[in-house]
Design a protein around this motif. Structure first.
Motif, PDB file in Angstrom:
ATOM      1  N   ALA A  75       5.644  14.237  -6.850  1.00 28.16           N
ATOM      2  CA  ALA A  75       6.546  13.691  -7.820  1.00 28.16           C
ATOM      3  C   ALA A  75       7.838  13.335  -7.130  1.00 28.16           C
ATOM      4  CB  ALA A  75       6.712  14.611  -8.906  1.00 28.16           C
ATOM      5  N   ILE A  76       8.016  11.890  -6.831  1.00 29.34           N
ATOM      6  CA  ILE A  76       9.531  11.557  -6.449  1.00 29.34           C
ATOM      7  C   ILE A  76      10.262  11.130  -7.501  1.00 29.34           C
ATOM      8  CG2 ILE A  76      10.464   9.940  -4.977  1.00 29.34           C
ATOM      9  CD1 ILE A  76       8.866  12.109  -3.254  1.00 29.34           C
ATOM     10  N   ASP A  77      11.545  11.421  -7.630  1.00 29.29           N
ATOM     11  CA  ASP A  77      12.548  11.059  -8.671  1.00 29.29           C
ATOM     12  C   ASP A  77      13.496  10.566  -7.984  1.00 29.29           C
ATOM     13  OD1 ASP A  77      13.743  13.459  -7.883  1.00 29.29           O
ATOM     14  OD2 ASP A  77      13.055  14.252  -9.717  1.00 29.29           O
ATOM     15  N   GLY A 127      10.769  -0.087 -11.588  1.00 26.36           N
ATOM     16  CA  GLY A 127       9.937   0.366 -10.882  1.00 26.36           C
ATOM     17  C   GLY A 127       9.768   1.705 -11.031  1.00 26.36           C
ATOM     18  N   PRO A 128       8.799   2.407 -10.265  1.00 30.86           N
ATOM     19  CA  PRO A 128       8.494   3.802 -10.251  1.00 30.86           C
ATOM     20  C   PRO A 128       9.592   4.876 -10.027  1.00 30.86           C
ATOM     21  CG  PRO A 128       7.415   2.734  -8.328  1.00 30.86           C
ATOM     22  CD  PRO A 128       7.884   1.641  -9.096  1.00 30.86           C
ATOM     23  N   VAL A 129      10.272   4.476  -8.954  1.00 29.53           N
ATOM     24  CA  VAL A 129      11.468   5.292  -8.577  1.00 29.53           C
ATOM     25  C   VAL A 129      12.902   4.662  -8.942  1.00 29.53           C
ATOM     26  CG1 VAL A 129      12.415   6.978  -7.198  1.00 29.53           C
ATOM     27  CG2 VAL A 129      10.027   6.383  -6.899  1.00 29.53           C
ATOM     28  N   PRO A 130      13.200   4.518  -9.984  1.00 31.85           N
ATOM     29  CA  PRO A 130      14.574   3.757 -10.343  1.00 31.85           C
ATOM     30  C   PRO A 130      15.820   4.337  -9.555  1.00 31.85           C
ATOM     31  CG  PRO A 130      13.970   4.789 -12.446  1.00 31.85           C
ATOM     32  CD  PRO A 130      12.849   5.008 -11.478  1.00 31.85           C
ATOM     33  N   ASP A 131      15.840   5.596  -9.218  1.00 32.63           N
ATOM     34  CA  ASP A 131      16.908   6.330  -8.814  1.00 32.63           C
ATOM     35  C   ASP A 131      16.973   6.053  -7.105  1.00 32.63           C
ATOM     36  OD1 ASP A 131      19.134   7.898  -7.958  1.00 32.63           O
ATOM     37  OD2 ASP A 131      18.302   9.618  -8.979  1.00 32.63           O
ATOM     38  N   ALA A 159       1.006  -1.220   0.127  1.00 36.73           N
ATOM     39  CA  ALA A 159       0.051   0.044   0.111  1.00 36.73           C
ATOM     40  C   ALA A 159       0.885   1.240  -0.057  1.00 36.73           C
ATOM     41  CB  ALA A 159      -0.893  -0.054   1.291  1.00 36.73           C
ATOM     42  N   LEU A 160       2.095   1.306   0.791  1.00 38.32           N
ATOM     43  CA  LEU A 160       2.972   2.395   0.784  1.00 38.32           C
ATOM     44  C   LEU A 160       3.563   2.536  -0.529  1.00 38.32           C
ATOM     45  CD1 LEU A 160       4.177   4.766   2.214  1.00 38.32           C
ATOM     46  CD2 LEU A 160       5.688   3.231   3.512  1.00 38.32           C
ATOM     47  N   TYR A 161       4.026   1.409  -1.161  1.00 43.08           N
ATOM     48  CA  TYR A 161       4.671   1.516  -2.418  1.00 43.08           C
ATOM     49  C   TYR A 161       3.634   2.103  -3.308  1.00 43.08           C
ATOM     50  CZ  TYR A 161       5.922  -0.614  -6.914  1.00 43.08           C
ATOM     51  OH  TYR A 161       6.141  -0.905  -8.332  1.00 43.08           O
ATOM     52  N   GLY A 162       2.481   1.695  -3.502  1.00 44.05           N
ATOM     53  CA  GLY A 162       1.463   2.253  -4.246  1.00 44.05           C
ATOM     54  C   GLY A 162       1.175   3.734  -4.029  1.00 44.05           C
ATOM     55  N   ARG A 163       1.187   4.301  -2.674  1.00 43.48           N
ATOM     56  CA  ARG A 163       0.971   5.580  -2.488  1.00 43.48           C
ATOM     57  C   ARG A 163       2.149   6.483  -3.130  1.00 43.48           C
ATOM     58  NH1 ARG A 163       1.478   6.050   3.488  1.00 43.48           N
ATOM     59  NH2 ARG A 163       1.395   8.354   2.870  1.00 43.48           N
ATOM     60  N   VAL A 164       3.399   5.835  -3.038  1.00 41.08           N
ATOM     61  CA  VAL A 164       4.539   6.434  -3.915  1.00 41.08           C
ATOM     62  C   VAL A 164       4.335   6.691  -5.346  1.00 41.08           C
ATOM     63  CG1 VAL A 164       7.003   6.555  -3.966  1.00 41.08           C
ATOM     64  CG2 VAL A 164       6.078   5.974  -1.937  1.00 41.08           C
ATOM     65  N   ALA A 196      12.002  -2.305  -3.795  1.00 43.67           N
ATOM     66  CA  ALA A 196      10.964  -2.565  -4.687  1.00 43.67           C
ATOM     67  C   ALA A 196      10.414  -1.338  -5.402  1.00 43.67           C
ATOM     68  CB  ALA A 196       9.688  -2.802  -3.621  1.00 43.67           C
ATOM     69  N   LEU A 197      10.705  -0.035  -4.843  1.00 44.33           N
ATOM     70  CA  LEU A 197      10.424   0.960  -5.641  1.00 44.33           C
ATOM     71  C   LEU A 197      11.537   1.187  -6.933  1.00 44.33           C
ATOM     72  CD1 LEU A 197      10.128   3.641  -2.637  1.00 44.33           C
ATOM     73  CD2 LEU A 197       8.122   2.907  -4.393  1.00 44.33           C
ATOM     74  N   ALA A 198      12.597   0.769  -6.737  1.00 40.35           N
ATOM     75  CA  ALA A 198      13.532   0.680  -7.955  1.00 40.35           C
ATOM     76  C   ALA A 198      13.045  -0.682  -9.045  1.00 40.35           C
ATOM     77  CB  ALA A 198      15.065   0.621  -7.480  1.00 40.35           C
ATOM     78  N   LEU A 199      12.841  -1.714  -8.311  1.00 41.51           N
ATOM     79  CA  LEU A 199      12.835  -2.853  -9.352  1.00 41.51           C
ATOM     80  C   LEU A 199      11.338  -2.932  -9.806  1.00 41.51           C
ATOM     81  CD1 LEU A 199      14.954  -5.226  -7.188  1.00 41.51           C
ATOM     82  CD2 LEU A 199      15.845  -3.608  -8.912  1.00 41.51           C
TER      83      LEU A 199
END
Length: 516
Positions: A129-131, A156-160, A117-122, A263-266
Motif C-alpha cells: 500500500a503506497i501512499d 491518480g492512485p498516489v496523489p501525495d 505497466a509499472l504504473y499499474g503495478r503501483v 502520472a501516479l499523482a494525476l
C-alpha cells in the motif's frame, strides 16, 4: 557582405521602422492587427498584437528563416535526424508524442507501455500500500514533472507526491516528514544515473527511510534513466527500471518515464492527455505558415527584442496560481537551450542569444516588480498567461478581477500616460512627472480556454518549439548544455580536496566555510 548579413541589416531597418510608430497607434494604422497577430490552436489563443511585429518585421524574419534553412532544421527535428551536432545525435522528444521517424516513435511507444505497466503495478499494490511517492531529480528531471503535478488535479492512485532536487538536505528532510517508510515509493530520475545531487539525495533518502524503521526499502526503489545498466548495477530491480532514449534531453524529458510520479499523482489518462495536447501543437508547428505559426512568431518576438533592440530579459507572468511554476520551467528550457556564444559550427555569434527569463504570478507580481516594468529604465518585453475558465469554485468575482488585472497590465504597458494627462490629475509638475508613463512597452498574451492536461501539454510544446525556433533563426544548437558542466567540474575538484590553482578569494571562502 554575406547574404545573412544583408538579411540582418534588413531586419534592423524593419525593426527601426516598426519602433518609429507608437505601439498604440498601430491599431489605428492597421485595423486588422489583432486578427493578423493572433493565432488559435489546441485550445489556446496567442496574441502578439501589442508587440512590434508589424508586417515588415515578420516578412524580414521569413527572409531570415530562408537564409537560416529553418524548414530544413525543423524537418530534422520532427523526423529524428541528427540535429545536436556537438553530441552527434538527434533530439527525439517529439517522438514521445508520436512525431518522428518510425523507429523512434515505436521505441517511445514501447517505453510508454513499460511505464504504464509499472504504473499499474503501483496502483494494484505490487509494492504494498503506497501512499507517498518521493521523486528525486534535478533540472529537467524535476522541473517538468513538478509543473504537471502542481498545475493539474490529483486524481491518480498516489496523489501525495513530494519532489526533492536541491542537494541541501533541508529539502530532503522536509520531504521525509510524516512519511511511512513502508508505504513510500522512491523514484530516482537521472539520465546518466551519475548526477551528483540526485545520487546523494537518493542514498540519503533510502538510508533515512531505513533508519525510520522501514523494511525492504530498496525494493520500493524505481529508477528512470537513459543508463539502465548503471541503475541495475546499483541494485535496482530490473523490472523497476524505466529507460528513456539518450536522444531526449533532460529539459525535454517530461514526456517520458521521467513523469512516472506525475502520472501516479494525476492518473494515467491525464498523462496521455498531456501527450495528446503536445502532439496537437507539434502538428501546428509543422504545418502552419510562419506568419501564423505560434512558436515561430514567439521566437521572432524574442529575437527581435533581444538581438535587434537589445532587451536583455523577458518577463513571464502567469495569472493563474496553477501555473506558478511555469517561469521556473521556462528559465531552464530557454536559457539552457539558447544561452550560447557560438553557432552550431563553432563560430562566434554576432547577435545576442537567449534573454534572461524571469517572472512570477499575477496579481502578486503587480505589487512587486511592475513598477519597474511600467516606469523603469529597462525595456522588458512581458508575457501574460491567463485561463478563461477558473480553477476554483469560489464564485466568479475572483476570476473576473484576475482576468481584468491581466488584460489591463498589457493595455497599460502599451498605452502609458502622457504628461498632460498626469497634470490633470496631479496638479503640479513634479507629481505629474512621477505619474507619467511613457508607454510603448511591448507584451504578448497567451489565453487558454481552460487549464487541463491537453492544454498544458500543448502549452509546454509551444514553448519547446518556440525555443527551437529561436535557436534555428540564430543558427545555434539548442540541444547541448556545455555551460552546465564547468561549475560542476570545479565543484568535484574542490570536494575532492584538490584546490589546484584556485584563486585566493575562493580559497579564503573555503577556509571560512570550514571545508578546506
Amino acid at each position: 557582405m554575406s547574404s545573412i548579413d544583408e538579411i540582418w541589416n534588413r531586419l534592423d531597418t524593419a525593426m527601426e521602422t516598426a519602433l518609429s510608430e507608437p505601439l498604440v497607434a498601430k491599431f489605428t494604422s492597421e485595423p486588422q492587427r489583432a486578427a493578423r497577430l493572433g493565432v488559435d490552436t489546441a485550445g489556446i489563443h496567442f496574441d502578439f498584437a501589442k508587440t512590434h511585429l508589424d508586417a515588415g518585421v515578420v516578412d524580414a524574419f521569413c527572409g531570415l528563416a530562408d537564409a537560416a534553412e529553418f524548414d530544413t532544421w525543423r524537418e530534422k527535428l520532427l523526423t529524428g535526424s541528427e540535429i545536436n551536432l556537438t553530441e552527434t545525435r538527434a533530439a527525439t522528444h517529439t517522438a514521445e508524442r508520436g512525431t518522428g521517424n518510425a523507429a523512434d516513435v515505436a521505441a517511445a511507444r514501447d517505453a510508454r507501455e513499460t511505464m504504464k505497466a509499472l504504473y499499474g503495478r503501483v496502483a494494484d499494490g505490487a509494492f504494498g500500500a503506497i501512499d507517498r511517492v518521493i521523486h528525486i531529480g534535478i533540472g529537467g528531471s524535476f522541473l517538468g514533472p513538478a509543473l504537471l503535478i502542481d498545475a493539474l488535479p490529483k486524481t491518480g492512485p498516489v496523489p501525495d507526491v513530494r519532489i526533492v532536487s536541491n542537494i541541501d538536505a533541508v529539502a530532503l528532510e522536509r520531504t521525509l516528514q510524516g512519511a511511512d517508510p513502508d508505504r513510500t515509493l522512491v523514484v530516482t530520475v537521472s539520465k546518466s544515473f551519475t548526477t551528483l545531487e540526485t545520487m546523494m539525495n537518493m542514498e540519503s533518502c533510502l538510508a533515512a527511510l531505513e533508519e525510520m524503521g522501514g523494511t525492504a526499502v530498496r525494493s520500493r526503489l524505481v529508477a528512470v534513466t537513459a543508463a539502465p545498466d548503471k541503475a541495475e548495477g546499483f541494485g535496482v530491480d530490473p523490472q523497476n527500471i524505466l529507460p528513456f532514449a539518450e536522444t531526449v534531453g533532460g529539459r525535454y524529458s517530461l514526456w517520458t518515464g521521467v513523469s512516472l510520479a506525475a502520472a501516479l499523482a494525476l492518473g494515467w489518462d491525464a498523462f496521455e492527455d498531456v501527450l495528446a495536447g503536445a502532439a496537437a501543437m507539434d502538428r501546428h508547428f509543422a504545418e502552419a505558415p510562419l506568419g501564423k505559426n505560434a512558436p515561430a512568431l514567439g521566437a521572432m518576438m524574442d529575437l527581435g527584442y533581444s538581438s535587434l533592440v537589445g532587451a536583455e530579459s523577458r518577463a513571464v507572468f502567469a495569472y493563474d496560481e496553477r501555473l506558478r511554476l511555469l517561469p521556473d520551467f521556462l528559465q531552464q528550457l530557454e536559457t539552457e537551450s539558447n544561452g550560447k556564444r557560438v553557432d552550431r559550427n563553432g563560430r562566434p555569434l554576432t547577435r545576442a542569444s537567449s534573454p534572461i527569463v524571469w517572472g512570477g504570478v499575477g496579481t502578486d507580481a503587480q505589487h512587486a516588480v511592475f513598477q519597474m516594468l511600467h516606469q523603469g529604465t529597462h525595456l522588458v518585453p512581458t508575457e501574460f498567461l491567463a485561463v478563461v475558465a477558473p480553477g476554483h469554485g469560489l464564485g466568479g468575482e475572483h476570476h473576473r478581477q484576475l482576468l481584468a488585472n491581466c488584460i489591463a497590465q498589457g493595455a497599460a504597458l502599451m498605452r502609458g500616460r502622457s504628461y498632460d494627462e498626469a497634470m490633470n490629475d496631479a496638479g503640479d509638475s513634479a507629481m505629474a512627472q512621477a505619474k507619467t508613463f511613457e508607454g510603448g512597452r511591448p507584451s504578448s498574451t497567451i489565453l487558454l480556454d481552460r487549464l487541463d492536461a491537453r492544454t498544458l501539454g500543448a502549452l509546454i510544446a509551444f514553448y519547446e518549439h518556440r525555443t527551437f525556433s529561436f535557436g534555428a533563426f540564430l543558427g545555434i544548437n539548442s540541444f547541448d548544455q556545455m555551460g552546465v558542466e564547468l561549475g560542476k567540474e570545479v565543484a568535484r575538484t574542490i570536494a575532492g580536496g584538490d584546490l589546484g590553482d584556485l584563486d585566493a578569494s575562493s580559497r579564503d571562502l573555503l577556509s571560512r566555510a570550514g571545508i578546506s
